[in-house]
Design a protein around this motif. Sequence first.
Motif, PDB file in Angstrom:
ATOM      1  N   PHE A  11      27.170  93.737   5.473  1.00 36.95           N
ATOM      2  CA  PHE A  11      28.433  92.837   5.039  1.00 36.95           C
ATOM      3  C   PHE A  11      27.148  92.686   3.380  1.00 36.95           C
ATOM      4  CE2 PHE A  11      30.292  92.259   8.463  1.00 36.95           C
ATOM      5  CZ  PHE A  11      29.770  92.700   9.257  1.00 36.95           C
ATOM      6  N   VAL A  12      28.337  92.744   2.788  1.00 45.66           N
ATOM      7  CA  VAL A  12      28.434  91.982   1.204  1.00 45.66           C
ATOM      8  C   VAL A  12      29.009  91.666   0.794  1.00 45.66           C
ATOM      9  CG1 VAL A  12      27.813  93.793  -1.543  1.00 45.66           C
ATOM     10  CG2 VAL A  12      26.963  94.800   0.871  1.00 45.66           C
ATOM     11  N   GLU A  13      29.115  90.601  -0.172  1.00 46.44           N
ATOM     12  CA  GLU A  13      29.736  89.282  -0.075  1.00 46.44           C
ATOM     13  C   GLU A  13      29.715  89.211  -1.474  1.00 46.44           C
ATOM     14  OE1 GLU A  13      27.805  88.546   4.196  1.00 46.44           O
ATOM     15  OE2 GLU A  13      27.014  88.915   1.272  1.00 46.44           O
ATOM     16  N   SER A  14      31.210  88.812  -2.363  1.00 44.99           N
ATOM     17  CA  SER A  14      31.037  89.027  -3.198  1.00 44.99           C
ATOM     18  C   SER A  14      31.611  87.526  -4.437  1.00 44.99           C
ATOM     19  CB  SER A  14      31.110  89.855  -4.128  1.00 44.99           C
ATOM     20  OG  SER A  14      32.676  90.290  -3.780  1.00 44.99           O
ATOM     21  N   GLY A  15      32.377  88.135  -5.468  1.00 48.74           N
ATOM     22  CA  GLY A  15      33.318  86.876  -5.374  1.00 48.74           C
ATOM     23  C   GLY A  15      32.624  85.447  -5.819  1.00 48.74           C
ATOM     24  N   GLY A  16      31.845  84.820  -5.581  1.00 49.69           N
ATOM     25  CA  GLY A  16      31.113  83.305  -6.204  1.00 49.69           C
ATOM     26  C   GLY A  16      31.552  83.454  -7.521  1.00 49.69           C
ATOM     27  N   GLY A  17      31.107  82.071  -7.699  1.00 49.10           N
ATOM     28  CA  GLY A  17      30.980  81.476  -9.023  1.00 49.10           C
ATOM     29  C   GLY A  17      30.608  80.404  -9.765  1.00 49.10           C
ATOM     30  N   LEU A  18      30.826  79.530 -10.473  1.00 54.78           N
ATOM     31  CA  LEU A  18      31.129  78.352 -11.136  1.00 54.78           C
ATOM     32  C   LEU A  18      32.102  77.654 -11.236  1.00 54.78           C
ATOM     33  CD1 LEU A  18      29.023  75.635 -11.610  1.00 54.78           C
ATOM     34  CD2 LEU A  18      29.250  76.743 -14.437  1.00 54.78           C
ATOM     35  N   VAL A  19      32.487  76.427 -11.203  1.00 57.68           N
ATOM     36  CA  VAL A  19      34.078  76.262 -11.338  1.00 57.68           C
ATOM     37  C   VAL A  19      33.852  75.253 -11.263  1.00 57.68           C
ATOM     38  CG1 VAL A  19      35.415  78.440  -9.513  1.00 57.68           C
ATOM     39  CG2 VAL A  19      34.479  75.946  -8.807  1.00 57.68           C
ATOM     40  N   GLN A  20      34.547  74.443 -11.644  1.00 57.57           N
ATOM     41  CA  GLN A  20      35.274  72.589 -11.828  1.00 57.57           C
ATOM     42  C   GLN A  20      35.840  72.415 -10.311  1.00 57.57           C
ATOM     43  OE1 GLN A  20      37.158  71.957 -14.912  1.00 57.57           O
ATOM     44  NE2 GLN A  20      35.160  71.616 -16.883  1.00 57.57           N
TER      45      GLN A  20
ATOM     46  N   VAL B 151      25.839  79.004  -0.512  1.00 55.43           N
ATOM     47  CA  VAL B 151      26.038  80.000  -0.745  1.00 55.43           C
ATOM     48  C   VAL B 151      26.617  80.536   0.559  1.00 55.43           C
ATOM     49  CG1 VAL B 151      24.634  82.693  -0.240  1.00 55.43           C
ATOM     50  CG2 VAL B 151      23.863  80.797  -1.362  1.00 55.43           C
ATOM     51  N   TYR B 152      27.804  81.910   0.453  1.00 55.08           N
ATOM     52  CA  TYR B 152      28.515  81.786   1.699  1.00 55.08           C
ATOM     53  C   TYR B 152      28.184  83.518   2.034  1.00 55.08           C
ATOM     54  CZ  TYR B 152      31.068  78.198   0.358  1.00 55.08           C
ATOM     55  OH  TYR B 152      31.786  76.679   0.548  1.00 55.08           O
ATOM     56  N   TYR B 153      28.600  83.328   2.590  1.00 56.25           N
ATOM     57  CA  TYR B 153      28.128  84.639   3.946  1.00 56.25           C
ATOM     58  C   TYR B 153      29.174  85.352   4.334  1.00 56.25           C
ATOM     59  CZ  TYR B 153      22.864  83.226   2.984  1.00 56.25           C
ATOM     60  OH  TYR B 153      22.413  83.238   1.876  1.00 56.25           O
ATOM     61  N   CYS B 154      29.194  86.428   4.967  1.00 61.42           N
ATOM     62  CA  CYS B 154      30.508  86.754   5.972  1.00 61.42           C
ATOM     63  C   CYS B 154      29.628  87.730   7.485  1.00 61.42           C
ATOM     64  CB  CYS B 154      31.433  87.488   5.375  1.00 61.42           C
ATOM     65  SG  CYS B 154      30.607  89.528   5.138  1.00 61.42           S
TER      66      CYS B 154
ATOM     67  N   GLN C 185      23.124  89.352   1.444  1.00 65.25           N
ATOM     68  CA  GLN C 185      22.562  88.055   0.329  1.00 65.25           C
ATOM     69  C   GLN C 185      23.656  87.179   0.368  1.00 65.25           C
ATOM     70  OE1 GLN C 185      19.432  88.972  -0.972  1.00 65.25           O
ATOM     71  NE2 GLN C 185      19.432  90.575   0.430  1.00 65.25           N
ATOM     72  N   GLY C 186      24.814  87.454   0.704  1.00 68.48           N
ATOM     73  CA  GLY C 186      26.104  85.986   0.626  1.00 68.48           C
ATOM     74  C   GLY C 186      26.359  86.061  -1.311  1.00 68.48           C
ATOM     75  N   THR C 187      26.616  84.738  -1.294  1.00 65.83           N
ATOM     76  CA  THR C 187      27.215  84.842  -3.408  1.00 65.83           C
ATOM     77  C   THR C 187      27.338  83.621  -3.153  1.00 65.83           C
ATOM     78  OG1 THR C 187      29.193  85.326  -4.432  1.00 65.83           O
ATOM     79  CG2 THR C 187      29.824  84.614  -2.180  1.00 65.83           C
ATOM     80  N   GLN C 188      26.700  83.196  -4.665  1.00 65.77           N
ATOM     81  CA  GLN C 188      26.922  81.239  -4.695  1.00 65.77           C
ATOM     82  C   GLN C 188      28.184  80.903  -5.045  1.00 65.77           C
ATOM     83  OE1 GLN C 188      23.937  79.409  -4.497  1.00 65.77           O
ATOM     84  NE2 GLN C 188      25.543  77.951  -4.957  1.00 65.77           N
ATOM     85  N   VAL C 189      28.088  79.722  -4.516  1.00 62.41           N
ATOM     86  CA  VAL C 189      29.978  79.277  -4.725  1.00 62.41           C
ATOM     87  C   VAL C 189      28.681  78.103  -5.692  1.00 62.41           C
ATOM     88  CG1 VAL C 189      31.396  78.070  -4.605  1.00 62.41           C
ATOM     89  CG2 VAL C 189      31.511  80.457  -3.355  1.00 62.41           C
TER      90      VAL C 189
END
Length: 123
Positions: A4-13, A92-95, A115-119
């Motif tokens: 599984f390959v996760e994407s789309g995370g980031g830094l938000v307010q 870190v978010y994973y599926c 690897q997950g995606t960091q939120v």
Amino acid sequence: QVRFVESGGGLVQTGGSLRLSCAASLSIVGLNDMGWYRQAPGKQRELVASISSIGNTNYADSVKGRFTISRDNAKNTVYLKMNSLKPEDTAVYYCNAPGLRALLGLSAWRDSWGQGTQVTVSS
């Protein structure tokens, strides 16, 4: 092998939104349920949302009403739309598929995690 390959995370307010995507290396139709998990520093990984092959959804109480899980079986992709984000959503978010461990066995199941995606949600 399942990956599984996760994407789309980031830094938000606080109050912001993100949409996560998860691409599977095989057809997700046969996996039945798919889920999004998250792991915050110092905490155990937790299941926050799941969706069945026919679209039935379940959410952890902490994200109910704010997160929406969906899937596109034709693209072997699962999504997580996150609204009204809070600092406590930082992780870190994973599926993965909740039933995959029983199908693959422990070793292969461990190898299936991406690897997950960091939120990160700033206050």
